[in-house]
Design a protein around this motif. Sequence first.
Motif, short mmCIF file in Angstrom:
data_model
loop_
_atom_site.label_atom_id
_atom_site.label_comp_id
_atom_site.label_asym_id
_atom_site.label_seq_id
_atom_site.Cartn_x
_atom_site.Cartn_y
_atom_site.Cartn_z
N PHE A 2 0.88 -1.17 0.00
CA PHE A 2 0.00 0.00 0.00
C PHE A 2 0.91 1.21 0.00
N GLU A 3 0.59 2.20 -0.83
CA GLU A 3 1.39 3.43 -0.86
C GLU A 3 0.52 4.62 -0.52
N CYS A 4 1.02 5.42 0.41
CA CYS A 4 0.33 6.65 0.80
C CYS A 4 0.57 7.70 -0.28
N GLY A 5 -0.48 8.29 -0.78
CA GLY A 5 -0.37 9.31 -1.81
C GLY A 5 0.19 10.63 -1.30
N ALA A 6 0.18 10.83 0.02
CA ALA A 6 0.67 12.08 0.59
C ALA A 6 2.17 12.02 0.89
N CYS A 7 2.60 10.97 1.62
CA CYS A 7 4.01 10.90 2.03
C CYS A 7 4.80 9.86 1.22
N HIS A 8 4.13 9.09 0.42
CA HIS A 8 4.72 8.05 -0.44
C HIS A 8 5.43 6.95 0.35
N GLU A 9 5.06 6.77 1.60
CA GLU A 9 5.58 5.63 2.35
C GLU A 9 4.83 4.39 1.89
N ARG A 10 5.56 3.28 1.83
CA ARG A 10 4.98 2.02 1.38
C ARG A 10 4.88 1.07 2.57
N VAL A 11 3.74 0.38 2.67
CA VAL A 11 3.49 -0.57 3.74
C VAL A 11 3.18 -1.91 3.10
N ARG A 12 3.91 -2.95 3.53
CA ARG A 12 3.68 -4.29 3.00
C ARG A 12 2.45 -4.90 3.65
N LEU A 13 1.69 -5.66 2.87
CA LEU A 13 0.48 -6.32 3.35
C LEU A 13 0.60 -7.83 3.11
N PRO A 14 1.52 -8.49 3.81
CA PRO A 14 1.74 -9.92 3.55
C PRO A 14 0.52 -10.78 3.83
N GLU A 15 -0.34 -10.35 4.76
CA GLU A 15 -1.53 -11.12 5.08
C GLU A 15 -2.51 -11.20 3.91
N ALA A 16 -2.37 -10.31 2.95
CA ALA A 16 -3.27 -10.32 1.78
C ALA A 16 -2.66 -11.07 0.59
N SER A 17 -1.44 -11.59 0.73
CA SER A 17 -0.77 -12.21 -0.42
C SER A 17 -1.49 -13.46 -0.90
N GLY A 18 -2.10 -14.23 0.01
CA GLY A 18 -2.85 -15.42 -0.39
C GLY A 18 -4.04 -15.06 -1.26
N GLN A 19 -4.77 -14.04 -0.85
CA GLN A 19 -5.93 -13.57 -1.63
C GLN A 19 -5.48 -13.04 -2.98
N ALA A 20 -4.37 -12.32 -3.00
CA ALA A 20 -3.86 -11.77 -4.25
C ALA A 20 -3.44 -12.90 -5.19
N ALA A 21 -2.81 -13.94 -4.66
CA ALA A 21 -2.41 -15.08 -5.48
C ALA A 21 -3.61 -15.77 -6.09
N GLU A 22 -4.67 -15.92 -5.32
CA GLU A 22 -5.90 -16.54 -5.84
C GLU A 22 -6.53 -15.68 -6.94
N MET A 23 -6.54 -14.36 -6.73
CA MET A 23 -7.08 -13.45 -7.73
C MET A 23 -6.25 -13.53 -9.01
N ALA A 24 -4.93 -13.54 -8.88
CA ALA A 24 -4.06 -13.62 -10.05
C ALA A 24 -4.29 -14.93 -10.79
N LYS A 25 -4.40 -16.02 -10.05
CA LYS A 25 -4.63 -17.34 -10.67
C LYS A 25 -5.94 -17.33 -11.48
N ALA A 26 -6.99 -16.76 -10.91
CA ALA A 26 -8.28 -16.69 -11.60
C ALA A 26 -8.19 -15.83 -12.86
#
Length: 164
Positions: A107-131
């Motif tokens: 996730f990237e903040c549009g104001a300060c451009h800091e990036r935060v990793r969301l590893p807990e969502a990687s499983g859902q993202a992998a399933e979405m990519a597979k589909a």
Amino acid sequence: MTTPTFKDAVTVPAGIQSMLEKAGLRRTLATRAVLGLFLAKPRGSLNHAQVFAALSARGLDINRVTLYRLLDRLVACGVLQRHADDDARTWYFCMADSGLDQAALTFECGACHERVRLPEASGQAAEMAKALFHTLASLGHRGQRLDVSLRGTCASCLAQGARA
């Protein structure tokens, strides 16, 4: 009047030095200075103009085109990552996620451009990519990668805006 010397160049960590050597890049003053900016704030992102301004403010005289090329080379060898800011129509650079779960969303903040990793969502993202890749294949296409960009405003920037 003497030209100011650049004193903020860092010692390059061994892992990054290895990546630079494998790519045939030298550990020049400019390379160390650019890496120093990103190593100082590993979750932050900077665009070319911000890097140029920061280096200039610290006394490093670097050509803008040389800086573009250096940033691109650092991306190519896997030290930095580049991502687009479509609203600002510019590229932002940040430290690459070497050694971390490459599939994890950020996730990237549009104001300060800091990036935060969301590893807990990687499983859902992998399933979405597979589909999505399966859908492409059923249409006779072959997908190579899926880029998902989550942007918004981080909690710190929201809190600062609430106080203003």
